[in-house]
Write a protein that holds these residues in place. Structure first.
Motif, PDB file in Angstrom:
ATOM      1  N   THR A 182       0.670  -1.361   0.239  1.00  0.00           N
ATOM      2  CA  THR A 182       0.464   0.269  -0.127  1.00  0.00           C
ATOM      3  C   THR A 182       1.101   1.130   0.013  1.00  0.00           C
ATOM      4  N   ALA A 192      -8.096   3.462  -7.303  1.00  0.00           N
ATOM      5  CA  ALA A 192      -9.527   2.890  -6.210  1.00  0.00           C
ATOM      6  C   ALA A 192      -8.747   1.412  -5.944  1.00  0.00           C
ATOM      7  N   LEU A 193      -8.644   1.191  -4.829  1.00  0.00           N
ATOM      8  CA  LEU A 193      -8.477   0.228  -3.792  1.00  0.00           C
ATOM      9  C   LEU A 193      -9.986  -0.922  -3.142  1.00  0.00           C
ATOM     10  N   THR A 204      -4.576  -0.662   4.893  1.00  0.00           N
ATOM     11  CA  THR A 204      -5.438  -0.658   4.225  1.00  0.00           C
ATOM     12  C   THR A 204      -6.307   0.670   4.008  1.00  0.00           C
ATOM     13  N   ALA A 208      -5.113   4.467   2.922  1.00  0.00           N
ATOM     14  CA  ALA A 208      -6.089   5.096   1.406  1.00  0.00           C
ATOM     15  C   ALA A 208      -6.571   6.065   1.948  1.00  0.00           C
ATOM     16  N   LEU A 213      -7.283   7.736  -1.787  1.00  0.00           N
ATOM     17  CA  LEU A 213      -7.487   7.064  -2.369  1.00  0.00           C
ATOM     18  C   LEU A 213      -9.234   6.515  -2.150  1.00  0.00           C
ATOM     19  N   ALA A 215     -11.770   3.657  -1.207  1.00  0.00           N
ATOM     20  CA  ALA A 215     -11.598   2.231  -1.158  1.00  0.00           C
ATOM     21  C   ALA A 215     -12.701   1.593  -0.599  1.00  0.00           C
ATOM     22  N   GLY A 235     -15.928   5.141  -2.675  1.00  0.00           N
ATOM     23  CA  GLY A 235     -15.418   4.607  -1.230  1.00  0.00           C
ATOM     24  C   GLY A 235     -16.410   5.610  -0.118  1.00  0.00           C
TER      25      GLY A 235
END
Length: 569
Positions: A182, A192-193, A204, A208, A213, A215, A235
């Motif tokens: 990460t 994006a995650l 994470t 993020a 990001l 997520a 997210g």
């Protein structure tokens, strides 16, 4: 589309277009669309080989050397990364460098295992221990898995596990992500995650937010996503929509752009559209976070977590060490409020000098303020250090105790705080008993601060880090909001401010409800304050109260969120 941390049921629903929508735990960051690229699985451990007794010492040294190399590589990455990412990577490096782990690996080799299998077996034992501990420890399992994979790859001479590189921007999908991966994410490439496992406090989720990001973690349905599949990740809502149509993607992008414009237009002290003041404060948990937190447009710190001074130590920090750390924070927030939470040890933050190792259920054991019963000097030293740092400072220093359960604890804590010359003492409301007797607590101290993460955990008997219970842990649960209202109204009756410093405060839509329930301040991650400020500036106090009524009347969290979303539009 707003930002903030929102938990949702782990399930799938169907969109109006007939596409299955995957649900998980959103960590904020808005939305993003793009093709899926999955993390490659780690290399398999080869068939075992026999190690002759004469070769065992060299084989053990090879295995221990792999651990040392992994620890060193992570420390190098930490030094290059800096900030919060560095702290996360350094913590993982310390796990790899743990001498107990190295000793266990050596013993397994001497017992007949080759280096790869000794590493695998040693990590398996540590993994089981963390998983059995639950909560925060269970979420560190992904870190151990990554360390094992890296150590095994090193000892076999194989490439390190790592991120995919499809040659175009992508949405990263994985079973889970380790800090080492990460931390290397490039926001220019990773849109994006999405992870199948993990919770709102996983690395994470944390990283993020740092990277900004979108997520979604704890998304079990993500296992079915294949490379190249187009997805829209939200997210905020905690949803992943496979194969979105262009109109849906465009609408999400437009909402994000509208949110960013609104956030940029509003600044200064928090207030509703009709001028009702709501203090907007930041949460602060480590020295590396200080420069960014101090630079944000806020009215101070609503939650200064002091555990960073105590973790990974065999004995408590001295008064002098603490004083220096607190003084740095107070100087950065001169002229603003700083709410210091005293040591919250126990449960997911055990300390060898403060917590017992034999507690059957640490989450319900000696934690927070209760540790002062076992070692009164811990709290006494910390208060002395806070008072020394506050002396001569321009910061408005408040001090609060975690895990207060009964009014007598609040009274004793307030007396001790003021004996050190500190003017403002408060209690955290994290257990239902404190919320139900908030009036009595407020009579005995100067302010209350609601920790919605723990309050939800104890109200619903659900581990707050367990993604499979995300629906119960959703801060939109009407029962949780009822406890918030109870505490806020009780504080108001005593003329005491009542803030929220849990994850609920980071959700711009839920912030309206919290203000409508009577909350006077909101403390969240620095990056969330702009959206919360803009949301409040668009609604009057009566409107917030109306929205709060809708949320309280809803049958469940999903219905509460949807009712408020529709009414606030």
């Amino acid at each position: 589309m707003t930002t903030g941390t929102t938990t949702t049921a782990i399930t799938t629903t169907t969109s109006t277009a007939g596409t299955a929508v995957l649900h998980g735990i959103g960590t904020g960051g808005g939305s993003a669309a793009g093709p899926v690229a999955r993390m490659a699985p780690p290399s398999a451990v080869p068939a075992p080989r026999t190690v002759n007794p004469a070769d065992a010492p060299a084989e053990a040294a090879r295995a221990r050397g792999a651990l040392a190399w992994v620890a060193g590589e992570l420390e190098e990455r930490a030094a290059a990364a800096g900030g919060d990412t560095a702290a996360v990577l350094s913590a993982q490096a310390m796990m790899a460098a743990d001498p107990t782990l190295a000793d266990q690996v050596g013993e397994l080799v001497l017992g007949g295992l080759d280096a790869p299998h000794a590493l695998d077996e040693a990590f398996r034992a540590f993994r089981s221990s963390l998983q059995a501990a639950g909560g925060y420890f269970a979420e560190r399992v992904a870190d151990l898995d990554d360390l094992r994979d890296r150590a095994v790859a090193r000892v076999l001479g194989l490439p390190m596990p790592g991120l995919p590189d499809p040659g175009r921007p992508y949405v990263l999908v994985a079973d889970d992500l380790a800090p080492a991966d990460t931390a290397l994410l490039d926001p220019a490439k990773v849109l994006a995650l999405v992870t199948e496992r993990g919770g709102p406090t996983s690395h994470t989720a944390i990283l993020a937010k740092i990277l900004g990001l979108p997520a979604v973690v704890g998304c079990a349905g993500a296992a079915a996503l294949t490379d190249g599949t187009q997805v829209l990740v939200d997210g905020t809502a905690g949803t992943v929509l496979p194969d979105p149509d262009p109109e849906t993607v465009a609408a999400a992008a437009a909402r994000d752009e509208h949110r960013r414009r609104l956030s940029a237009q509003v600044g200064g002290p928090g207030r509703t559209a009709d001028g009702h003041p709501v203090k907007l404060l930041v949460n602060l948990g480590a020295p590396a976070e200080l420069p960014a937190a101090a630079a944000v447009d806020s009215e101070g710190v609503g939650l200064f977590r002091t555990e960073f001074l105590y973790l990974d130590r065999e004995k408590a920090p001295t008064r002098e060490e603490q004083t220096a750390a607190y003084r740095e924070v107070f100087a950065a927030f001169a002229g603003r409020r700083v709410v210091v939470r005293t040591l919250d040890a126990g449960a997911d933050k055990p300390l060898p000098f403060a917590t017992a190792s034999d507690e059957q259920n640490p989450a319900l054991g000696v934690r927070g303020l209760r540790t002062a019963r076992r070692d009164p000097q811990l709290l006494e030293t910390q208060l002395a250090a806070i008072a020394a740092a506050a002396h001569g400072s321009d910061a408005d220093v408040w001090v609060m105790a975690p895990m207060v359960s009964v009014p007598g604890e609040a009274a004793a804590f307030a007396e001790q705080v003021k004996a050190h010359g500190l003017r403002t003492a408060g209690a955290m409301v994290e257990v239902p008993a404190a919320a139900l007797r908030a009036g009595d607590l407020a009579r005995r101290c100067d302010f209350l601060s609601i920790g919605t993460n723990d309050l939800a955990q104890y109200a619903f008997a659900a581990d707050r880090t367990l993604s499979s219970l995300a629906e119960l842990l959703d801060p939109w649960q009407p029962a949780l909001l009822e406890l918030v209202r109870t505490a806020a109204e009780a504080g108001a009756a005593q003329g005491r401010p009542v803030g929220v410093c849990g994850e609920a405060a980071a959700d711009p839509l839920l912030a309206l409800v919290l203000v409508g329930l009577g909350v006077t301040s909101l403390s969240a991650a620095p990056g969330c304050l702009g959206d919360v400020r803009a949301s409040l500036a668009s609604h009057g106090l009566d409107d917030c109260r109306r929205l709060a009524g809708l949320a309280l009347a809803a049958p469940d969290a999903a219905a509460a969120r949807e009712a408020v979303r529709e009414a606030a539009a």
